[in-house]
Scaffold this motif. Sequence first.
Motif, PDB file in Angstrom:
ATOM      1  N   CYS A   1       0.845  -1.191   0.000  1.00 53.71           N
ATOM      2  CA  CYS A   1       0.000   0.000   0.000  1.00 53.71           C
ATOM      3  C   CYS A   1       0.877   1.237   0.000  1.00 53.71           C
ATOM      4  O   CYS A   1       1.903   1.277   0.656  1.00 53.71           O
TER       5      CYS A   1
ATOM      6  N   VAL B   1      -0.722   4.464   0.278  1.00 56.89           N
ATOM      7  CA  VAL B   1      -1.563   5.586   0.700  1.00 56.89           C
ATOM      8  C   VAL B   1      -0.830   6.445   1.737  1.00 56.89           C
ATOM      9  O   VAL B   1      -0.966   7.664   1.766  1.00 56.89           O
ATOM     10  N   GLY B   2      -0.040   5.797   2.567  1.00 55.81           N
ATOM     11  CA  GLY B   2       0.782   6.562   3.509  1.00 55.81           C
ATOM     12  C   GLY B   2       0.027   7.024   4.743  1.00 55.81           C
ATOM     13  O   GLY B   2       0.337   8.092   5.290  1.00 55.81           O
ATOM     14  N   CYS B   3      -0.956   6.237   5.214  1.00 58.46           N
ATOM     15  CA  CYS B   3      -1.635   6.612   6.459  1.00 58.46           C
ATOM     16  C   CYS B   3      -0.580   6.671   7.558  1.00 58.46           C
ATOM     17  O   CYS B   3       0.195   5.735   7.740  1.00 58.46           O
TER      18      CYS B   3
ATOM     19  N   PHE C   1      -0.704   6.497  10.659  1.00 55.67           N
ATOM     20  CA  PHE C   1      -0.832   5.636  11.839  1.00 55.67           C
ATOM     21  C   PHE C   1      -0.542   4.181  11.490  1.00 55.67           C
ATOM     22  O   PHE C   1      -0.499   3.338  12.364  1.00 55.67           O
ATOM     23  N   CYS C   2      -0.353   3.893  10.224  1.00 58.18           N
ATOM     24  CA  CYS C   2      -0.411   2.503   9.773  1.00 58.18           C
ATOM     25  C   CYS C   2       0.970   1.863   9.749  1.00 58.18           C
ATOM     26  O   CYS C   2       1.872   2.320   9.061  1.00 58.18           O
TER      27      CYS C   2
ATOM     28  N   PHE D   1       1.063  -1.452   9.125  1.00 55.88           N
ATOM     29  CA  PHE D   1       0.769  -2.676   8.366  1.00 55.88           C
ATOM     30  C   PHE D   1       1.286  -2.560   6.933  1.00 55.88           C
ATOM     31  O   PHE D   1       1.902  -3.480   6.401  1.00 55.88           O
ATOM     32  N   ALA D   2       1.083  -1.402   6.316  1.00 54.81           N
ATOM     33  CA  ALA D   2       1.375  -1.246   4.893  1.00 54.81           C
ATOM     34  C   ALA D   2       2.871  -1.281   4.613  1.00 54.81           C
ATOM     35  O   ALA D   2       3.679  -0.772   5.379  1.00 54.81           O
TER      36      ALA D   2
ATOM     37  N   GLY E   1      -4.301  -3.847   1.671  1.00 52.63           N
ATOM     38  CA  GLY E   1      -3.741  -2.534   1.349  1.00 52.63           C
ATOM     39  C   GLY E   1      -4.259  -2.072   0.000  1.00 52.63           C
ATOM     40  O   GLY E   1      -4.879  -2.838  -0.748  1.00 52.63           O
ATOM     41  N   ILE E   2      -3.996  -0.809  -0.293  1.00 54.18           N
ATOM     42  CA  ILE E   2      -4.435  -0.253  -1.582  1.00 54.18           C
ATOM     43  C   ILE E   2      -3.263  -0.423  -2.545  1.00 54.18           C
ATOM     44  O   ILE E   2      -2.457   0.483  -2.745  1.00 54.18           O
TER      45      ILE E   2
ATOM     46  N   MET F   1     -12.374   2.682   1.968  1.00 52.02           N
ATOM     47  CA  MET F   1     -11.199   3.147   1.208  1.00 52.02           C
ATOM     48  C   MET F   1     -10.945   2.213   0.020  1.00 52.02           C
ATOM     49  O   MET F   1     -10.638   2.668  -1.090  1.00 52.02           O
TER      50      MET F   1
ATOM     51  N   LYS G   1      -5.960   9.142   2.941  1.00 50.41           N
ATOM     52  CA  LYS G   1      -7.208   8.379   2.967  1.00 50.41           C
ATOM     53  C   LYS G   1      -8.403   9.222   2.548  1.00 50.41           C
ATOM     54  O   LYS G   1      -8.357  10.438   2.598  1.00 50.41           O
TER      55      LYS G   1
HETATM   56  S1  SF4 Z   1      -3.152  -0.372   4.533  1.00 50.14           S
HETATM   57 FE1  SF4 Z   1      -4.958   0.892   4.912  1.00 50.14          FE
HETATM   58  S2  SF4 Z   1      -4.489   2.007   6.774  1.00 50.14           S
HETATM   59 FE2  SF4 Z   1      -2.538   1.201   5.972  1.00 50.14          FE
HETATM   60  S3  SF4 Z   1      -1.662   2.828   4.654  1.00 50.14           S
HETATM   61 FE3  SF4 Z   1      -2.902   1.511   3.358  1.00 50.14          FE
HETATM   62  S4  SF4 Z   1      -4.953   2.463   3.329  1.00 50.14           S
HETATM   63 FE4  SF4 Z   1      -3.843   3.319   5.054  1.00 50.14          FE
END
Ligand code: SF4
Length: 838
Positions: free
Chosen positions: A533, A535-537, A539-540, A542-543, A579-580, A611, A659
């Motif tokens: 992913c 997107v660069g959230c 807080f995330c 995981f990505a 993820g995106i 999302m 997001k």
């Molecule tokens: S996996 Fe979801 S929360 Fe994490 S960066 Fe990507 S869109 Fe954001």
Amino acid sequence: MVDGALRRVLARAEGGKTLNVTEVELLLAARGEDLARLTVAASRVRDAAMASAGRPGTVTYSPKVFIPVTRLCRDRCHYCTFATVPHRLSAPYLSMDEIVAIAREGAERGCTEALFTLGDRPEDRWDVARIWLDEHGYADTLSYVRAAAIRVLEETGLLPHLNPGVLSWSELTRLKPVAPSMGMMLETTARRLWSDRGGPHFGSPDKDPEVRLRVLEDAGRVSVPFTTGILVGIGETLEERAESILAIRRISREYGHVQEVIVQNFLAKPRTAMDRSTEVEFEEYRATIAVTRIVLGPGVSLQAPPNLSDPESLPELLAAGIDDWGGISAVTVDHVNPERPWPKIELLRRAAQAADLNLAPRLTAHPKYVRDAMSGSGRWIDPRLHNHIRALCDSATFLADPAAHPVGLPWQDPDGGLSEHGRVDLHSTIDTEGRTTDRRGDFDQIFGGWSEVADRAQHTAAGPTTTSDFAAAFRAAERDPAGLTDEQYLTLMTAEGRSLDAVASLADDLRKSAVGEDVTYVVNRNINFTNVCYVGCRFCAFAQRRTDDDAYTLSLDQIADRVREASALGATEVCMQGGIDPNLSSSDYADIIRTAKQAAPGMHIHAFSPMEIATASAKANVPVRDWLMQMKDAGLDTIPGTAAEILDDDVRWVLTKGKLPASEWIRIVETAHELGIRSSSTMMYGHVDNPGHWVGHLRTLRDLQDRTGGFTEFVPLPFVHLNAPIYLAGLARPGPTMRDNRAVHAVARIMLHGRIHHIQTSWVKLGIEGTRVMLRSGANDLGGTLMEETISRMAGSEHGSNKTVSELAEIADGIGRPTRQRTTDYRTDAVALSQAAG
Ligand code: SF4
């Protein structure tokens, strides 16, 4: 006095110091020797810019054709000769054949860029535009632009650069796959030039500076390589000009997407409302270029349109700090300034040589973004464009390869979206071996500039104070739990000590009367099919980047295997989110659902966050409603109400960077509910938010529930901070306190009373003891057994990723409550459960 101040600021500029608005304004007034010093400093920054772009000593330009898709516009800028009225045109839009013919001629004559420039949403003002779009089967101008860009890519190989005016987050997302870059001039941040009668932008809805700044930010959130700029001399003061330049600097630093800034001189043209206005003198123009160059620094390319100045002054523009001439066409005129022919390339070359510089063609996206794409990343440029770019770029400099000739190439999804890749064992090994590193490989860039975010984070985290009396608010809640004002709910939300005990106790009573003593759970499995992913959230944790050690993607076969395993273990639901990943194709989402349904026909499919829905429908270029219908037909049952975080854009833009906006989240969930696709609702709290946001968020959910009745439950999600980038950057709290957790669960129960009956608590995030406290504070549901959970575990949660039914029962048993299995939609009868188990 002023001279002394100017000299001091000049010295600061020469020393590379960050300048404030007063200092920038002073520099804009530099003339004579001061201007000479200023341009020397600016040309040093220009040289550093060229070196940092990987092209030391080289000025660039983009060989282009100009495609004026439509000259109708809903705006009325007083200096414009491009926009016109329908009766002066043979047709409101260029036809598709005309567009392709222009691009084809460009391809034959050495161009690489197709610049789409057009009026802003003409269908909103001109019936002929609306009728033309209807007759040709396009919902709006942007749909036509998208289709035309694809035709140009497929039939000519030219790379579209889109200038369609003001765009929303969703529209940028929809257009990103068809163009390596886009642009929109900021022009000015001076609002009075838009709001005051007689101002150059009066009567032009798209020229409100606040709207245009929002577009610039949204382009950063969507990671679109973007061109912007200022229009110099339309009536702005030097202070306003300084503010405009600084606004671009702030946004550029935060997102890193501003690839070039155009400093364009206003020309007073005959037959316009501003034909008698005074144009800026050349000295002032040079000062503006030099100051802009110094303020923006070496990370951004700087451009001055070479056809808007006298040919003999081009060397002085270079000396003032520009390193790029923008798009130049040997094929088409500049339709915005048709009276000003493009200079010959030879003239630009001579100007460069006179300054000891080279001249080279570039692609529409600048080298840093092209390099990223050629490394296989889909962050800046959609993978569907990579082959088109590869065919035209020099693999060493990432500029244009002068020997390449554009040819049409298919615009299609890349291969291998859902194929096995990377650490597919992470879902289980995260509990034993853990992640390879605590951060993704592009940690320093993907989240944008932290210093630009810091102030806003402080602002959002500062909580409101409440003046409402606790005893009165509490009595009101006892009488009519759902009938309080937000101020009163805030009083309950901020309660402490005995007051909080009373709030929790009231919530517990309400829980009892609403749903009884049973603590429910669902036997389910989480399947996070990819963690790739961009997107660069913030807080995330995981990505990952596709090339990172901890990145993975499951194949459809692996998804099927996990669904079968879940079914064999008695699961009634699989929850699938990912993820995106720009490499996923438009068909992958329906394929995931069909695969899961085939593997276990009775299984409830709970899949795709808003999302994912926003980006996947944009990728497929179908309205959200149609996309959801397709998923429903494929077997989608419900959707998770994740990606909500806090439904307040101030907080979202600090917390998530890219997001979807709150309004889009609401629109998507509402659409799903209208189609009979129910959802959960969530709130992630305890980061850069405050209790006022929690009340606002609950209010939003409550209003939506009143409209649709589609929420099955509310799930408060405490922020897990340990590996969260925004925490590592020092901008977020280390998650909510136990007080916060109790308050959120309890006030949610009170506020949602009579509307959303089930309040879930997350054992993954709270652990056993924490979960028990929440079950006594209004919660009645434990969520799922999960079987695997990677998202919170990657963020540093230490409460495991799997619980058996008996372990869940133990949690409830510890507080003397019975447990009961449920389906996703909270049916607990044996028939429903056995049906759901397939
Ligand atoms: S996996 Fe979801 S929360 Fe994490 S960066 Fe990507 S869109 Fe954001």
